[in-house]
Design a protein around this motif. Structure first.
Motif, PDB file in Angstrom:
ATOM      1  N   MET A  93      -0.661   5.513   8.273  1.00  0.00           N
ATOM      2  CA  MET A  93      -0.481   4.258   9.044  1.00  0.00           C
ATOM      3  C   MET A  93      -0.316   4.644  10.310  1.00  0.00           C
ATOM      4  O   MET A  93       0.543   5.498  10.562  1.00  0.00           O
ATOM      5  CB  MET A  93       0.394   3.274   8.318  1.00  0.00           C
ATOM      6  CG  MET A  93       0.583   2.047   9.252  1.00  0.00           C
ATOM      7  SD  MET A  93       1.543   0.985   8.749  1.00  0.00           S
ATOM      8  CE  MET A  93       1.644  -0.237  10.314  1.00  0.00           C
ATOM      9  N   VAL A  94      -1.149   4.187  11.376  1.00  0.00           N
ATOM     10  CA  VAL A  94      -1.080   4.468  12.834  1.00  0.00           C
ATOM     11  C   VAL A  94       0.333   3.575  13.383  1.00  0.00           C
ATOM     12  O   VAL A  94       0.080   2.191  13.024  1.00  0.00           O
ATOM     13  CB  VAL A  94      -2.212   4.351  13.643  1.00  0.00           C
ATOM     14  CG1 VAL A  94      -2.177   4.672  14.938  1.00  0.00           C
ATOM     15  CG2 VAL A  94      -3.319   5.147  13.045  1.00  0.00           C
ATOM     16  N   THR A  95       1.191   3.633  14.089  1.00  0.00           N
ATOM     17  CA  THR A  95       2.218   3.037  14.791  1.00  0.00           C
ATOM     18  C   THR A  95       2.123   3.073  16.136  1.00  0.00           C
ATOM     19  O   THR A  95       1.522   4.148  16.792  1.00  0.00           O
ATOM     20  CB  THR A  95       3.412   3.508  14.052  1.00  0.00           C
ATOM     21  OG1 THR A  95       3.672   4.777  14.485  1.00  0.00           O
ATOM     22  CG2 THR A  95       3.588   3.232  12.623  1.00  0.00           C
ATOM     23  N   ALA A  96       2.827   2.154  16.856  1.00  0.00           N
ATOM     24  CA  ALA A  96       3.011   2.279  18.283  1.00  0.00           C
ATOM     25  C   ALA A  96       4.054   3.132  18.624  1.00  0.00           C
ATOM     26  O   ALA A  96       5.208   2.727  18.946  1.00  0.00           O
ATOM     27  CB  ALA A  96       2.902   0.580  18.912  1.00  0.00           C
ATOM     28  N   SER A  97       4.230   4.301  18.419  1.00  0.00           N
ATOM     29  CA  SER A  97       4.877   5.416  18.718  1.00  0.00           C
ATOM     30  C   SER A  97       5.722   5.868  17.453  1.00  0.00           C
ATOM     31  O   SER A  97       5.810   5.052  16.394  1.00  0.00           O
ATOM     32  CB  SER A  97       6.126   5.142  19.566  1.00  0.00           C
ATOM     33  OG  SER A  97       6.973   4.187  19.016  1.00  0.00           O
ATOM     34  N   ALA A  98       5.989   7.021  17.677  1.00  0.00           N
ATOM     35  CA  ALA A  98       6.728   7.887  16.256  1.00  0.00           C
ATOM     36  C   ALA A  98       8.339   6.820  16.248  1.00  0.00           C
ATOM     37  O   ALA A  98       8.784   6.979  15.079  1.00  0.00           O
ATOM     38  CB  ALA A  98       6.935   9.216  16.795  1.00  0.00           C
ATOM     39  N   CYS A  99       8.748   6.706  17.426  1.00  0.00           N
ATOM     40  CA  CYS A  99      10.129   5.829  17.389  1.00  0.00           C
ATOM     41  C   CYS A  99       9.933   4.717  16.540  1.00  0.00           C
ATOM     42  O   CYS A  99      10.921   4.453  15.595  1.00  0.00           O
ATOM     43  CB  CYS A  99      10.507   5.676  18.669  1.00  0.00           C
ATOM     44  SG  CYS A  99      11.447   7.071  19.672  1.00  0.00           S
ATOM     45  N   LEU A 100       8.987   3.914  16.710  1.00  0.00           N
ATOM     46  CA  LEU A 100       8.668   2.853  15.908  1.00  0.00           C
ATOM     47  C   LEU A 100       8.550   3.040  14.470  1.00  0.00           C
ATOM     48  O   LEU A 100       8.849   2.627  13.519  1.00  0.00           O
ATOM     49  CB  LEU A 100       7.718   1.861  16.515  1.00  0.00           C
ATOM     50  CG  LEU A 100       7.111   0.657  15.688  1.00  0.00           C
ATOM     51  CD1 LEU A 100       8.493  -0.098  15.613  1.00  0.00           C
ATOM     52  CD2 LEU A 100       6.154  -0.060  16.293  1.00  0.00           C
ATOM     53  N   GLY A 101       7.757   4.252  14.330  1.00  0.00           N
ATOM     54  CA  GLY A 101       7.413   4.483  13.032  1.00  0.00           C
ATOM     55  C   GLY A 101       8.669   4.896  12.286  1.00  0.00           C
ATOM     56  O   GLY A 101       8.683   4.832  11.190  1.00  0.00           O
TER      57      GLY A 101
END
Length: 393
Positions: A93-101
């Motif tokens: 899954m692609v996320t709006a930043s690794a922090c959000l991930g």
């Protein structure tokens, strides 16, 4: 801030030195900012141009909820080509930043009161992200004499019936260490023995200087219990694009997707196209980038170890150094403040990364060698770093 309109859990000031760094950088007109991990280089022009050509062609709408299918396929292909790791599309899954991930992963697995072990010194947001997901962060101290690697006995001593997960970050921010394969294998055995989920923050995977980078999911028996967090920010100089990805068993990804639909819906479409082109060009754009940052940390480490009352381990990974300043007799914050006031160089105090970071400062080598040389020319003029430990004490 205490105010009736603010939730009581935020009445206590939760600002960190990282959060204050932007204002501190404005303290003097000639500040050399070595505080945050935001490289001075820009995203490769070829990536920018390709992304905006895609934008002009219509890639400006919501993408699939798990991310642009082409990008997911490129991520899957990269892990197979580079690490011989096979993932299905449903595990990405692609996320709006690794922090959000990271937050989405924690939110997906933690029940109220679950404990999550994090090795310290650690990336500053981890503890609060765990609390936001209603978990309890449990710090695991690591030490310079162990190269800041995890001690398995110390790890096991922290495990209780409420322990749900362990977060590891290698190559590591802030210490710059890179865990050995033996350490990863030992941690894996502990995770399997105690039925723990392992969250592997691997956003500095390209920056492993002394040994080949080993993804945690590649350790036998770990793929089915590992959540991998990755990003395009550091490996491709794309911090402002805010795009990362999560790889995990499909049932965890499905849960993360459902949570994300109520947070940001999808990662930015243009950023995803940039990430796609960065992945496709990684064999040409990454090597000179990694060589540049390795050169920087080696130069900075050499200068540090020539100073009195400051020392640092040989760089193993990332573009951070974590110098020991204990011989000064001052706290991490006092040293960072003095370096800023007397040398106009901005660093971060080590305790910003947990209690075990006290006695250290973090230096981000996000400026060129010439600028680093100027920074250390200024620092070495501070009397603290000209005196021997005995003369200070």
């Amino acid at each position: 801030m205490k105010h009736p309109f603010i939730a009581k859990r935020y009445w206590k000031d939760q600002k960190t030195p990282m959060g204050d760094s932007d204002e501190l950088a404005k303290s003097f007109d000639d500040v050399i900012d070595l505080s945050l991990g935001d490289p001075d280089q820009t995203t490769p022009e070829s990536v920018i141009n390709a992304a905006f050509e895609d934008a002009k062609a219509g890639h400006t709408k919501y993408t699939d909820f798990r991310g642009d299918p082409e990008l997911r396929e490129a991520i899957r292909k990269m892990y197979f080509e580079d690490f011989n790791l096979q993932f299905s599309d449903r595990e990405i899954m692609v996320t709006a930043s690794a922090c959000l991930g990271m937050y989405l992963a924690l939110e997906a697995i933690i029940d109220d009161g679950d404990e999550v072990i994090i090795h310290e010194p650690c990336f500053t947001p981890y503890p609060q992200q765990i609390r936001l997901a209603r978990g309890i962060p449990v710090p695991l101290d690591t030490f310079e004499e162990d190269d800041f690697e995890i001690d398995p006995q110390r790890l096991e001593s922290l495990i209780t019936e409420r322990t749900k997960a362990l977060v590891i970050n290698t190559p590591n921010n802030p210490t710059g260490t890179s865990f050995s394969k033996e350490t990863l294998e030992t941690v894996a055995e502990v995770a399997k023995k105690h039925e723990l989920i392992l969250i592997a923050d691997e956003i500095y995977g390209a920056y492993s200087y002394q040994r080949e980078f080993v993804p945690m999911a590649s350790i036998p028996g770990m793929k089915e219990r590992t959540i991998t967090i990755n990003s395009f920010s550091k490996d491709y100089t794309m911090t402002g694009w805010r795009v990362g990805h999560v790889i995990a068993p499909d049932f965890i990804i499905e849960t993360i997707q459902q949570i994300n639909e109520n947070v940001v819906f999808t990662a930015p479409s243009v950023s995803q196209r940039a990430a796609l082109h960065a992945l496709r060009q990684r064999k040409t754009i990454q090597p000179p980038m990694v060589e540049e940052y390795q050169d920087r940390v080696l130069h900075a480490a050499k200068r540090i170890n020539k100073l009195n009352n400051m020392s640092v381990l040989p760089p193993k990974g990332t573009f951070y150094l974590f110098p020991n300043i204990k011989d000064t007799g001052l706290t991490s914050k006092e040293i960072s403040d003095r370096i800023l006031q007397e040398a106009h160089v901005l660093t971060l105090p080590g305790d910003a990364f947990g209690k075990s970071g006290e006695g250290y400062i973090r230096i981000a080598c996000t400026v060129g060698v010439d600028k680093l040389e100027e920074a250390f020319d200024r620092i070495e003029k501070i009397d603290l770093f000209q005196q021997s430990p005995k003369s200070i004490l």
